[in-house]
Design a protein around this motif. Structure first.
Motif, PDB file in Angstrom:
ATOM      1  N   VAL A 175      39.142 -22.143  -9.923  1.00 59.52           N
ATOM      2  CA  VAL A 175      38.540 -23.243  -8.894  1.00 59.52           C
ATOM      3  C   VAL A 175      38.966 -22.780  -7.969  1.00 59.52           C
ATOM      4  CG1 VAL A 175      39.978 -25.072  -7.789  1.00 59.52           C
ATOM      5  CG2 VAL A 175      40.667 -24.896  -9.430  1.00 59.52           C
ATOM      6  N   LEU A 176      39.218 -21.424  -7.534  1.00 59.98           N
ATOM      7  CA  LEU A 176      38.569 -20.251  -6.697  1.00 59.98           C
ATOM      8  C   LEU A 176      36.760 -19.858  -6.665  1.00 59.98           C
ATOM      9  CD1 LEU A 176      41.639 -17.412  -5.860  1.00 59.98           C
ATOM     10  CD2 LEU A 176      40.802 -19.649  -4.354  1.00 59.98           C
ATOM     11  N   GLN A 177      36.683 -19.771  -8.674  1.00 61.43           N
ATOM     12  CA  GLN A 177      35.831 -19.031  -9.207  1.00 61.43           C
ATOM     13  C   GLN A 177      34.770 -20.361  -8.409  1.00 61.43           C
ATOM     14  OE1 GLN A 177      34.800 -15.892  -9.153  1.00 61.43           O
ATOM     15  NE2 GLN A 177      35.638 -15.291 -10.523  1.00 61.43           N
ATOM     16  N   VAL A 178      35.037 -21.040  -9.021  1.00 61.17           N
ATOM     17  CA  VAL A 178      34.166 -22.281  -7.751  1.00 61.17           C
ATOM     18  C   VAL A 178      33.628 -22.416  -6.744  1.00 61.17           C
ATOM     19  CG1 VAL A 178      33.717 -25.200  -8.621  1.00 61.17           C
ATOM     20  CG2 VAL A 178      34.300 -23.618 -10.539  1.00 61.17           C
ATOM     21  N   ALA A 179      35.167 -21.981  -6.204  1.00 63.54           N
ATOM     22  CA  ALA A 179      34.827 -22.311  -4.458  1.00 63.54           C
ATOM     23  C   ALA A 179      33.730 -20.783  -4.153  1.00 63.54           C
ATOM     24  CB  ALA A 179      35.989 -22.630  -4.124  1.00 63.54           C
TER      25      ALA A 179
END
Length: 111
Positions: free
Chosen positions: A100-104
């Protein structure tokens, strides 16, 4: 001109190509031998120029400003959108918080 090394010590120009330490471990140094800039850079570098005006005003560039409530709440929208994107995908396993953090980061344009 003054410089700061990776340990936080402050150096200043003496003559072209030579600098001396003026603040070591937070303590002012009155008398120090001049060292060759290349040697200091190799041993304690990299050397970063110090903005003397900002230093006198008390602005420490090493300490970033704390985030405001508005900036954190603005970023929560990005995290929620990333979470929805990742959870909407059909994967063989559940997505981790790192996914999720990478997509964010990608949505913000940083990654």
């Amino acid at each position: 001109m003054k410089y700061r090394d990776r340990g936080g010590d402050t150096w200043e120009d003496v003559t072209p190509g030579y600098i001396r330490v003026v603040v070591m471990n937070g303590v002012e140094v009155d008398h120090a031998e001049p060292w060759d800039v290349d040697y200091v850079t190799e041993k304690w570098g990299p050397l970063c120029p110090v903005d003397e005006a900002a230093e006198e005003a008390g602005d420490d560039p090493a300490e970033p400003d704390l985030p405001t409530v508005e900036s954190v709440m603005g970023r929560s929208d990005i995290f929620q959108a990333a979470h929805a994107l990742v959870n909407g995908l059909t994967w063989g396993e559940t997505a981790s918080v790192y996914d999720v953090l990478q997509v964010a980061k990608w949505l913000e344009g940083e990654g």
